[in-house]
Motif scaffolding. Structure first.
Motif, PDB file in Angstrom:
ATOM      1  N   PRO A 509      12.031  92.044  36.454  1.00 19.01           N
ATOM      2  CA  PRO A 509      13.101  91.055  36.663  1.00 19.01           C
ATOM      3  C   PRO A 509      13.962  91.351  37.886  1.00 19.01           C
ATOM      4  O   PRO A 509      14.417  90.427  38.568  1.00 19.01           O
ATOM      5  CB  PRO A 509      13.918  91.144  35.371  1.00 19.01           C
ATOM      6  N   MET A 543      18.056  86.184  37.358  1.00 15.36           N
ATOM      7  CA  MET A 543      17.395  87.448  37.025  1.00 15.36           C
ATOM      8  C   MET A 543      17.656  87.807  35.564  1.00 15.36           C
ATOM      9  O   MET A 543      16.739  88.195  34.825  1.00 15.36           O
ATOM     10  CB  MET A 543      17.907  88.553  37.940  1.00 15.36           C
ATOM     11  N   ALA A 547      14.838  87.744  32.385  1.00 13.13           N
ATOM     12  CA  ALA A 547      14.446  89.086  31.944  1.00 13.13           C
ATOM     13  C   ALA A 547      13.736  89.122  30.596  1.00 13.13           C
ATOM     14  O   ALA A 547      12.791  89.894  30.426  1.00 13.13           O
ATOM     15  CB  ALA A 547      15.667  89.996  31.919  1.00 13.13           C
ATOM     16  N   GLN A 554       6.948  86.221  34.985  1.00 17.80           N
ATOM     17  CA  GLN A 554       7.752  86.736  36.089  1.00 17.80           C
ATOM     18  C   GLN A 554       6.879  87.090  37.294  1.00 17.80           C
ATOM     19  O   GLN A 554       7.285  86.887  38.438  1.00 17.80           O
ATOM     20  CB  GLN A 554       8.538  87.961  35.616  1.00 17.80           C
TER      21      GLN A 554
END
Length: 584
Positions: A509, A543, A547, A554
């Motif tokens: 992330p 971000m 996560a 991602q």
């Protein structure tokens, strides 16, 4: 307080709402990923259990040791490349089954997924076959059948038989393929002196709803096809005695709370978890009464299909065939069964939703790439390259428009200064500038809108399909369907404290946030100071938002962002006149 400050305060509140409220939203509507099967502890990777590996337990007073229960009745072993277990001759139940190729965790010594377990044990879950009758003694849950063999395996069927005192013989012939499908032939032979009536049935019963959560994005629970399509709106809550489901109200013949039954031809019914399915599938040409119910007080749930009662003359017989699926919801396997056995909508045991027209092609291509390269993370990167390649011409137009917007920013700034006290005139002059310079401020949004369905489709593919479960990528990434376990804020486990869920930010992330930061830096700089601050903080807000999602998703986004940055720099290098100072 000026407008810029007001805008910034509103943005700060909005960002906080996203950061702290997003986990609550995702838990119901957009589940992020599987629980991580590894975590970084003292700088080392450690395997942990996957809570979604098995259903919920029955009440403590009813639970008995599985080994003891299995030893209490005679059994026929099940031995196939995919399934191991046994059939209970008492009651003719398939109630002991593990999926040998699927493990609970990524640890090499992890036990296999247990799907079925006998009544009275933890996670009781089984399939049964039998008959109801009128004026006839039929086998029941305590009836012990005689078996023709000790092991059921592909190409080696087993016949179970029992006869009542009045001359009727009941036979269940079970065969199994090399994947997850049983074929169950039920027969009644009337050796008596009078006609008898019997109605065959098949059922799946489970104690408790299981550990996987039913969400708006992915249906978990009762599922089946009842003539008019596959239903995802029947829930365990419906079966607990609350309102009948919408599907039952419209299409079913039972409006009683706690029951959802349908008179239809063929179809199928069962219970689906995130990755697993147990379902009974009648003859697709037969008229059946099928659906779901819960036993009082709602602890046990049952899916069943039954045929109408048939009169069997002396010396006559009755045959029916049912299939039983017990296994993993592999996309290609479900589709093959749908095609080969003509089971309607069986592939919809996976809740593809409205975007299936995009999701299934993405999955098929991603699965093909994986089989070519042998690494699912690399396959995701290659998928991203393919998607970006297909969108390259549109993206070039987007970047050209963005570059033109950057080129005219000094003129826009001058107009804003000149008409700062006359906002309507300022907007008119800016629009006239757009027209004169042949710039469309909305042109850069088109590729973004085109990528939204692709991004959502990939999210669904990575969320729903078992093919990515427990697939490693590189280094500490052992499961692409789970969040990044290497949390940064506690130094990967070296600091001994547990982070709140929304602060468990992994390395991947962080890389995503960095890629978004540099991508935002190449975009046209907003003229409004508050907007500049919004754009400056947005990558880091996103971000935190991203996560908890699957690492595979991602990786797709990081790759896409990197390609976007390279494409923009290539365009600016080819057109130096478009290049202006980066956002400060």
């Amino acid at each position: 307080m000026n407008n810029d400050n007001k805008n910034f305060i509103l943005f700060a509140l909005f960002a906080a709402l996203i950061l702290f409220g997003w986990p609550l939203v995702t838990s119901k509507f957009f589940p992020a990923a599987n629980p991580p099967v590894t975590k970084i502890e003292n700088g080392k990777s450690k395997t942990i259990a996957n809570p979604g590996a098995s259903p919920a337990a029955t009440s403590a007073s009813a639970v008995r040791d599985r080994k003891v229960v299995l030893a209490e009745s005679p059994r026929v072993l099940i031995d196939t490349p995919e399934l191991k277990g046994s059939i209970n001759l008492k009651g003719a139940r398939v109630d002991d089954l593990v999926l040998v190729k699927y493990k609970e965790t990524i640890d090499k010594n992890s036990p296999p997924i247990r799907l079925l377990s006998p009544s009275g044990t933890k996670d009781a879950y089984f399939a049964g076959f039998g008959w109801s009758g009128d004026g006839i003694s039929v086998p029941g849950p305590d009836t012990v059948f005689a078996a023709s063999a000790q092991v059921l395996s592909p190409g080696k069927p087993v016949t179970l038989a029992w006869a009542n005192p009045t001359g009727q013989k009941f036979v269940i012939r079970l065969s199994i393929d090399d994947r997850f499908m049983f074929t169950v032939d039920q027969a009644v032979f009337n050796g008596g002196t009078a006609a008898v009536k019997a109605a065959p049935y098949a059922l799946v019963s489970r104690a408790g709803p299981g550990a996987d959560v039913d969400t708006w994005t992915n249906h978990v629970g009762p599922i089946g096809t009842f003539g008019s399509g596959t239903t995802y709106d029947i829930t365990y809550d419906n079966l607990h005695g609350k309102e009948p489901s919408f599907f039952a109200k419209i299409f079913g013949n039972s409006g009683r709370p706690g029951e959802n039954y349908f008179d239809t031809t063929g179809g199928w019914a069962g219970f689906g978890d995130k990755y697993w399915l147990a379902a009974v599938i009648p003859d697709q040409k037969a008229a059946v009464h099928s659906g779901f119910r819960a036993s009082a007080p709602g602890a046990n749930f049952q899916a069943d299909v039954s045929r109408a009662s048939v009169s069997i003359a002396p010396g006559g017989q009755m045959f029916t065939t049912t299939h039983l699926f017990t296994g993993a919801k592999e996309v290609n396997t479900l589709d093959r069964y749908e095609d080969n056995l003509h089971i309607p909508h069986f592939g919809n045991a996976i809740d593809w939703g409205w975007f299936s027209v995009v999701e299934k092609p993405i999955f098929k291509y991603l699965d093909w790439l994986f089989r070519m390269v042998g690494n699912f993370g690399v396959a995701i990167i290659l998928l991203t390259l393919t998607i970006r390649g297909l969108m390259f011409p549109i993206a070039q137009r987007q970047f050209a428009s963005m570059a033109n917007m950057r080129a005219i920013q000094p003129k826009m700034k001058a107009l804003q200064e000149k008409h700062k006290d006359d906002k309507p005139r300022q907007q008119q002059e800016i629009m006239a500038l757009y027209k004169a310079e042949k710039v469309n401020p909305l042109a850069g949004c088109l590729p973004t809108f085109l990528q939204i369905p692709v991004f959502y489709a990939l999210y669904k593919v990575l969320l729903l399909t078992i093919e990515m479960r427990h697939q490693p990528f590189v280094l500490w990434i052992k499961d692409l369907s789970a969040p990044d376990p290497a949390t940064v804020l506690n130094l990967f486990g070296y600091l001994h404290f547990t982070l709140p869920h929304f602060l468990a930010i992994g390395v991947i992330p962080v890389l995503l946030g960095i890629s978004m930061y540099f991508q935002f830096k190449l975009n046209p700089a907003p003229m409004d100071e508050a907007q500049k601050q919004v754009f400056a903080i947005m990558p880091w807000v996103l971000m935190f938002v991203m996560a908890p999602f699957a690492v595979g998703l991602q990786i797709y986004w990081i790759t896409s962002n990197t390609l976007t940055i390279l494409q923009q720099r290539l365009l600016y290098a080819r057109h130096p006149g478009m290049k202006v100072a980066a956002v400060k």
